[in-house]
Write a protein that holds these residues in place. Structure first.
Motif, short mmCIF file in Angstrom:
data_model
loop_
_atom_site.label_atom_id
_atom_site.label_comp_id
_atom_site.label_asym_id
_atom_site.label_seq_id
_atom_site.Cartn_x
_atom_site.Cartn_y
_atom_site.Cartn_z
N GLU A 173 38.00 42.48 39.64
CA GLU A 173 38.63 43.41 38.65
C GLU A 173 39.00 44.29 38.39
N HIS A 184 30.96 40.43 40.29
CA HIS A 184 30.85 42.13 39.75
C HIS A 184 29.25 41.96 39.75
N SER A 185 29.27 43.30 40.47
CA SER A 185 27.78 44.06 40.14
C SER A 185 27.99 45.71 40.50
N ARG A 243 32.95 45.08 43.13
CA ARG A 243 33.71 44.60 42.07
C ARG A 243 35.65 44.29 42.31
N ARG A 280 31.46 37.53 34.47
CA ARG A 280 30.27 38.13 35.57
C ARG A 280 29.76 35.68 35.54
N THR A 291 39.26 42.35 33.41
CA THR A 291 38.16 43.30 33.31
C THR A 291 36.57 41.85 32.99
N VAL A 292 35.96 42.85 33.60
CA VAL A 292 34.23 42.04 33.71
C VAL A 292 33.84 43.06 32.31
#
Length: 137
Positions: free
Chosen positions: A110, A102-103, A107, A50, A133-134
């Motif tokens: 992703e 990203h949170s 997202r 992130r 993918t994060v």
């Protein structure tokens, strides 16, 4: 009599074929020859962090690779890169995400990505899919 008719038919068939070849050459026929197009690099799964950049690689090879239009899909939908300042197409065809977002509830980066290369009026090819993918928080 049948032999004479067969010879006449053959003669006219050859004449028509030669005429159509000459006309096609003179008019710059709209029919284009098959051009093999392939991916020299396809995207692979990426583990991103992130807030940092991420790159999904893609590169097209072939006789007319420079004419190919490269586009990206995320989760099956084409990305509108003109409307997203964080994502951009690199000169070779790779996708750069300048800052991965990203949170817990958002997202947007992703997902499953796929590269598509198109030669106008000839067709398109699609790469294998790759998952971005994060890393966990």
């Amino acid at each position: 009599m049948a032999v004479r008719q067969a010879r006449l038919l053959l003669f006219f068939s050859i004449l028509i074929f030669q005429y159509s070849s000459i006309v096609a050459a003179d008019t710059g026929s709209a029919v284009r020859a098959f051009t093999p197009l392939r991916f020299s690099v396809e995207p692979c799964d990426v583990l991103a962090v992130r807030g940092l950049p991420a790159v999904l690689n893609c590169s097209v090879a072939g006789a007319e690779a420079v004419l190919a239009r490269v586009e990206w899909r995320k989760d099956g939908t084409f990305l509108n890169l003109a409307a997203d300042e964080r994502r951009r197409l690199l000169p070779g065809g790779s996708l750069l995400i300048s800052t991965v977002v990203h949170s817990k509830h958002n997202r947007p980066d992703e997902g499953v990505y796929q590269c598509t290369a198109t030669l106008d009026s000839l067709g398109s090819i699609s790469s294998r899919t790759a998952r971005l993918t994060v890393a966990g928080q």
